[in-house]
Scaffold this active site. Structure first.
Site, PDB file in Angstrom:
ATOM      1  N   LYS A  10     -43.175  -1.420-140.066  1.00  0.00           N
ATOM      2  CA  LYS A  10     -42.746  -2.753-140.534  1.00  0.00           C
ATOM      3  C   LYS A  10     -44.018  -3.338-141.230  1.00  0.00           C
ATOM      4  CE  LYS A  10     -38.722  -3.291-137.410  1.00  0.00           C
ATOM      5  NZ  LYS A  10     -38.288  -4.266-136.374  1.00  0.00           N
ATOM      6  N   TYR A  50     -29.866  -4.093-142.561  1.00  0.00           N
ATOM      7  CA  TYR A  50     -29.822  -4.908-141.432  1.00  0.00           C
ATOM      8  C   TYR A  50     -28.276  -5.448-141.232  1.00  0.00           C
ATOM      9  CZ  TYR A  50     -34.403  -3.749-139.527  1.00  0.00           C
ATOM     10  OH  TYR A  50     -35.584  -3.249-139.066  1.00  0.00           O
ATOM     11  N   PHE A  58     -31.014 -14.400-135.526  1.00  0.00           N
ATOM     12  CA  PHE A  58     -32.286 -14.140-135.996  1.00  0.00           C
ATOM     13  C   PHE A  58     -32.294 -13.372-137.513  1.00  0.00           C
ATOM     14  CE2 PHE A  58     -30.963 -10.795-133.135  1.00  0.00           C
ATOM     15  CZ  PHE A  58     -30.870  -9.657-133.780  1.00  0.00           C
ATOM     16  N   ARG A  86     -37.124   6.891-129.586  1.00  0.00           N
ATOM     17  CA  ARG A  86     -37.109   5.480-128.893  1.00  0.00           C
ATOM     18  C   ARG A  86     -37.927   5.481-127.638  1.00  0.00           C
ATOM     19  NH1 ARG A  86     -33.310   2.216-131.261  1.00  0.00           N
ATOM     20  NH2 ARG A  86     -32.607   1.166-129.304  1.00  0.00           N
ATOM     21  N   THR A  92     -37.345  -2.901-127.535  1.00  0.00           N
ATOM     22  CA  THR A  92     -37.738  -3.615-129.045  1.00  0.00           C
ATOM     23  C   THR A  92     -38.948  -4.903-128.648  1.00  0.00           C
ATOM     24  OG1 THR A  92     -35.358  -3.270-129.080  1.00  0.00           O
ATOM     25  CG2 THR A  92     -36.211  -5.005-130.316  1.00  0.00           C
ATOM     26  N   ARG A 103     -44.930   0.225-129.839  1.00  0.00           N
ATOM     27  CA  ARG A 103     -44.889  -1.372-129.735  1.00  0.00           C
ATOM     28  C   ARG A 103     -45.828  -1.881-128.857  1.00  0.00           C
ATOM     29  NH1 ARG A 103     -38.448  -0.804-130.553  1.00  0.00           N
ATOM     30  NH2 ARG A 103     -38.165  -1.022-132.656  1.00  0.00           N
ATOM     31  N   ASN A 113     -42.128  -6.275-134.684  1.00  0.00           N
ATOM     32  CA  ASN A 113     -42.382  -5.413-133.811  1.00  0.00           C
ATOM     33  C   ASN A 113     -42.885  -3.752-134.349  1.00  0.00           C
ATOM     34  OD1 ASN A 113     -39.955  -4.623-134.398  1.00  0.00           O
ATOM     35  ND2 ASN A 113     -38.812  -4.467-132.825  1.00  0.00           N
ATOM     36  N   HIS A 116     -39.272   0.365-136.525  1.00  0.00           N
ATOM     37  CA  HIS A 116     -37.994   0.315-136.425  1.00  0.00           C
ATOM     38  C   HIS A 116     -37.841   1.897-135.839  1.00  0.00           C
ATOM     39  CE1 HIS A 116     -33.588   0.315-136.955  1.00  0.00           C
ATOM     40  NE2 HIS A 116     -33.742   1.445-137.854  1.00  0.00           N
ATOM     41  N   GLU A 127     -29.295   5.438-142.148  1.00  0.00           N
ATOM     42  CA  GLU A 127     -30.512   4.704-142.699  1.00  0.00           C
ATOM     43  C   GLU A 127     -31.397   5.669-143.586  1.00  0.00           C
ATOM     44  OE1 GLU A 127     -30.536   1.922-138.728  1.00  0.00           O
ATOM     45  OE2 GLU A 127     -31.848   3.689-138.707  1.00  0.00           O
TER      46      GLU A 127
HETATM   47  P1  CMP Z   1     -35.256  -3.000-135.140  1.00  0.00           P
HETATM   48  O1  CMP Z   1     -35.234  -1.915-133.953  1.00  0.00           O
HETATM   49  O2  CMP Z   1     -35.872  -2.863-136.366  1.00  0.00           O
HETATM   50  O3  CMP Z   1     -33.632  -3.562-135.078  1.00  0.00           O
HETATM   51  C1  CMP Z   1     -33.389  -4.948-135.401  1.00  0.00           C
HETATM   52  C2  CMP Z   1     -34.462  -5.863-135.226  1.00  0.00           C
HETATM   53  O4  CMP Z   1     -34.163  -7.187-135.046  1.00  0.00           O
HETATM   54  C3  CMP Z   1     -35.343  -5.501-134.109  1.00  0.00           C
HETATM   55  O5  CMP Z   1     -36.189  -4.460-134.084  1.00  0.00           O
HETATM   56  C4  CMP Z   1     -36.202  -7.094-134.140  1.00  0.00           C
HETATM   57  O6  CMP Z   1     -37.301  -6.764-135.003  1.00  0.00           O
HETATM   58  C5  CMP Z   1     -35.103  -7.714-134.710  1.00  0.00           C
HETATM   59  N1  CMP Z   1     -34.859  -8.625-133.629  1.00  0.00           N
HETATM   60  C6  CMP Z   1     -33.965  -8.311-132.440  1.00  0.00           C
HETATM   61  N2  CMP Z   1     -33.914  -9.476-131.781  1.00  0.00           N
HETATM   62  C7  CMP Z   1     -34.377 -10.388-132.366  1.00  0.00           C
HETATM   63  C8  CMP Z   1     -34.900 -11.742-131.949  1.00  0.00           C
HETATM   64  N3  CMP Z   1     -34.328 -12.287-130.722  1.00  0.00           N
HETATM   65  N4  CMP Z   1     -35.711 -12.746-132.728  1.00  0.00           N
HETATM   66  C9  CMP Z   1     -36.035 -11.935-133.854  1.00  0.00           C
HETATM   67  N5  CMP Z   1     -35.861 -10.640-134.147  1.00  0.00           N
HETATM   68  C10 CMP Z   1     -35.151 -10.088-133.362  1.00  0.00           C
END
Ligand code: CMP
Length: 138
Positions: A10, A50, A58, A86, A92, A103, A113, A116, A127
């Site tokens: 990212k 997304y 969010f 994962r 996450t 992470r 984070n 993905h 994807e």
């Molecule tokens: P990712 O695995 O890319 O899939 C969805 C993304 O949404 C996740 O990683 C986070 O980066 C983002 N995400 C999930 N929860 C939140 C949150 N509470 N606030 C901001 N971003 C979020």
């Protein structure tokens, strides 16, 4: 169980210069790269990627962030790829990620984070197809 998953490094991680270290950790964990692309998403493209999160609070922040700088997209191959990847990247929210995970080492917050990873075989296919044509993978 599929042997492929999809990942993005990212904008937070690419801008901090972590791309090489993250790819190195992925390869050393036994994943082989089947497709790789350095690109930058528009807000429309990030929103489409997304789309499943469109109703979440969010979503706007996520789209803004994911289109704020370059990303690296990749299709990865390994036995049990989705689940093993994962585990490699960790939770996450990096605050909850296990020691040594990508992470934990490279991410700052739940929003920013670092990486993905697909959450299912079905989404790994969707994807990967979002980013790569048949010519760009093997
Ligand atoms: P990712 O695995 O890319 O899939 C969805 C993304 O949404 C996740 O990683 C986070 O980066 C983002 N995400 C999930 N929860 C939140 C949150 N509470 N606030 C901001 N971003 C979020």
């Amino acid at each position: 169980m599929s042997n492929r998953t999809f990942t993005m490094i990212k904008p937070d991680a690419t801008s901090k210069g972590y791309t090489g270290a993250i790819l190195d950790q992925i390869i050393k964990a036994g994943f082989s790269i089947k497709a790789l692309k350095w690109t930058k998403l528009t807000t429309v493209q990030a929103g489409l990627f997304y789309d499943v999160h469109r109703e979440r609070g969010f979503f706007g922040e996520l789209v803004e962030f994911m289109s704020s700088g370059p990303i690296v997209a990749a299709i990865l191959e390994k036995e049990n790829a989705v689940e093993d990847f994962r585990t490699l990247i960790g939770a996450t929210n990096p605050a909850n990620a296990a020691e040594g995970t990508i992470r934990k080492k490279f991410a700052a917050s739940i929003g920013e984070n670092a990486v993905h990873g697909s959450d299912s075989d079905e989404n790994a296919t969707i994807e990967g197809d979002f980013f790569f044509s048949k010519l760009e993978r093997f």
